[in-house]
Design an enzyme around this catalytic site. Structure first.
Site, short mmCIF file in Angstrom:
data_model
loop_
_atom_site.label_atom_id
_atom_site.label_comp_id
_atom_site.label_asym_id
_atom_site.label_seq_id
_atom_site.Cartn_x
_atom_site.Cartn_y
_atom_site.Cartn_z
N LYS A 170 20.00 -50.79 3.47
CA LYS A 170 20.41 -51.10 4.83
C LYS A 170 21.70 -50.35 5.11
O LYS A 170 22.75 -50.69 4.59
CB LYS A 170 20.62 -52.61 5.00
CG LYS A 170 20.37 -53.13 6.43
CD LYS A 170 21.31 -52.60 7.49
CE LYS A 170 22.64 -53.31 7.46
NZ LYS A 170 23.52 -52.89 8.62
N GLU A 245 31.33 -53.56 -4.37
CA GLU A 245 32.46 -52.63 -4.24
C GLU A 245 33.11 -52.94 -2.91
O GLU A 245 32.57 -52.59 -1.86
CB GLU A 245 31.97 -51.19 -4.34
CG GLU A 245 33.07 -50.20 -4.61
CD GLU A 245 33.57 -49.54 -3.34
OE1 GLU A 245 34.60 -50.02 -2.81
OE2 GLU A 245 32.93 -48.60 -2.87
N CYS A 279 38.05 -47.27 1.11
CA CYS A 279 38.45 -48.48 0.38
C CYS A 279 39.50 -48.18 -0.66
O CYS A 279 40.33 -49.03 -0.98
CB CYS A 279 37.22 -49.13 -0.24
SG CYS A 279 36.28 -48.03 -1.31
N GLU A 375 43.88 -54.93 3.99
CA GLU A 375 43.28 -53.61 4.18
C GLU A 375 43.25 -53.27 5.67
O GLU A 375 42.50 -53.87 6.44
CB GLU A 375 41.87 -53.58 3.59
CG GLU A 375 41.27 -52.19 3.51
CD GLU A 375 39.96 -52.20 2.75
OE1 GLU A 375 39.74 -51.29 1.94
OE2 GLU A 375 39.15 -53.11 2.98
#
Length: 473
Positions: A170, A245, A279, A375
């Site tokens: 996906k 992750e 990331c 983040e």
């Protein structure tokens, strides 16, 4: 305008509902994306379940040859794949070309190494022959992020398929097209129908249906920590393994003896690559107070020289992936309560349509602030000074995340000592690789997730060990 449709069992499926695929550079509509739902996901998983046993029964050499042919087709179509990637994500075309090259590298790498991926013999004595086998799980469900669609799809597809699994992927809501193109190239390379399927759509619909499907035996997810928790819960409900992750707040730790010019170059690249939407971006600069001013000035100079523009025009810095992401970045920057804004801090003048954001450097941020803890996922770098090694380590480890870190020092004893103490899945010394190379195992600790992708360890992640013990008469 074209519609990105699910590719299942070698066939595009017609889907009633669609949504707009938006160009982040100007807000225009690139085309439509099918809103795959539980029915499309079920068809894809059932097709994968039918195809997987025969695929797993083929020799590693056979699968390796198919992946090698697949890689050659990605190389052949590199320019078109890169242009599509640049349109969908907004990233500069040269970066998208590099992503296409790496996508082919994943396929070629796993095609090569799988032939040397063996079980082990266990010496228990002459009367008992014991050994282990590495066996595929079956159907792997993979949900990937929007920042590196080509790379993330390729590394998931390649390692899973090489080890005899079938994979249903996906792609991210915003960036579905290159994953679909990869699946089409798999069929052209001779990978059997059903082994690779792609179901575009919204995370709450297609993603949720995939992670909950009873025939999915392994889950992989790349994305936010919040969504990763939901994927982990879905895996736990069905007692299947997962590789997550997730986010990062990676630090460059720069000591007084560092090569400041080399550090400034790497720090700039690591936070401006893909507009900071990585990331493993180096979004924190933890720097010794004696060289703080010199390094901040050097990075600021590089930030000011950065060119901005539409990804297909190949500037240094493209737009963020969406206006929603731009507002997220704005919220963090404007909400910062400490530190000095050295450069940037806003969208560029005149950028009324695209999701652009200027390279932003804030010096002397309180390490407890959200902008230093969470983040941001934009071209935003915050700095914090330190006085000694212990304080540097405490600052570097002082977030919920632990994906990667970099040490800048000429003292290699210090480098090895701190590399062991840093809470991160990867540590770089006097260099910085956002995620590292194809060969380097990649993954985090703490809120950055668990499990490893890339390298040989990914093959172990996509297989389970079976122990066999045979009594010899």
């Amino acid at each position: 305008m074209p519609t990105a449709l699910p590719l299942v069992d070698g066939t595009e499926l017609s889907v009633a509902q669609t949504y707009d695929n938006i160009d982040p550079a100007d807000g225009s509509v690139l085309g439509q994306v099918a809103r795959s739902g539980p029915d499309e996901v079920d068809r894809a998983v059932r097709a994968a379940a039918r195809a997987q046993p025969a695929w797993a029964a083929t020799s590693p050499e056979h699968r390796a040859d198919a992946l090698t042919r697949w890689a050659a087709l990605v190389d052949r179509d590199r320019e078109q794949l890169a242009r599509t990637e640049s349109e969908d994500t907004g990233k500069p075309l040269s970066q998208a070309r590099a992503d296409a090259t790496v996508a082919a590298r994943y396929l070629r790498y796993y095609g090569r190494v799988v032939e040397a991926f063996y079980g082990d013999a266990i010496p228990l004595g002459p009367e008992l022959h014991a050994y282990t086998r590495r066996e595929p799980y079956g159907v792997v469900g993979s949900v990937v992020a929007w920042n590196y669609p080509l790379q993330l799809a390729s590394r998931s597809m390649a390692a899973a398929a090489a080890t005899g699994n079938a994979v249903v992927l996906k792609p991210a809501d915003e960036t579905p097209r290159t994953a679909l193109a990869l699946a089409a190239l798999a069929a052209e390379a001779g990978v059997p129908d059903g082994v690779v399927g792609v179901v575009p759509g919204l995370g709450a619909e297609a993603g949720a249906a995939l992670t909950a499907h009873p025939q999915v035996a392994h889950l992989g997810f790349v994305g936010s920590t919040e969504t990763g928790r939901a994927v982990a819960r879905a895996a736990a409900e069905r007692v299947v393994p997962a590789v997550l992750e997730l986010g990062g707040k990676s630090a460059h730790v720069v000591f007084a003896d560092a090569d400041l010019e080399a550090a400034a170059d790497a720090i700039t690249r690591s936070i401006l690559q893909n507009a900071g939407q990585t990331c493993s971006a180096g979004s924190r600069l933890v720097v010794h107070s004696s060289v703080r001013r010199d390094l901040v000035d050097a990075v600021a100079e590089r930030f000011r020289a950065t060119t901005l523009g539409r990804g297909l025009d190949d500037p240094d810095l493209g737009p963020l992936v969406s206006l929603r992401q731009q507002e997220r970045v704005r919220g963090y920057v404007e909400g910062a309560r400490s530190g000095e804004l050295v450069v940037g801090g806003s969208a560029p003048d005149g950028a009324t349509q695209g999701a652009f954001w200027l390279p932003t450097l804030i010096d002397g941020v309180d390490p407890r602030e959200p902008i230093a803890q969470e983040e941001v996922f934009g071209p935003v770098l915050v700095t914090t000074p330190f006085e000694d090694e212990a304080q540097a380590l405490a600052l570097a480890n002082g977030t919920a995340y632990g994906l990667i870190a970099a040490l800048w020092t000429r003292d290699l004893s210090r480098a090895h000592r701190l590399a062991g103490a840093l809470e991160a899945g990867q540590v770089f010394v006097n260099t910085f690789g956002a995620g590292g190379g194809v060969e380097l195992p990649f993954g985090g600790v703490k809120a950055s997730g668990y499990g490893r992708e890339k390298g040989i360890e990914a093959l172990a992640g996509f297989t389970r060990t079976k122990t066999v013990a045979v009594l010899i008469d």
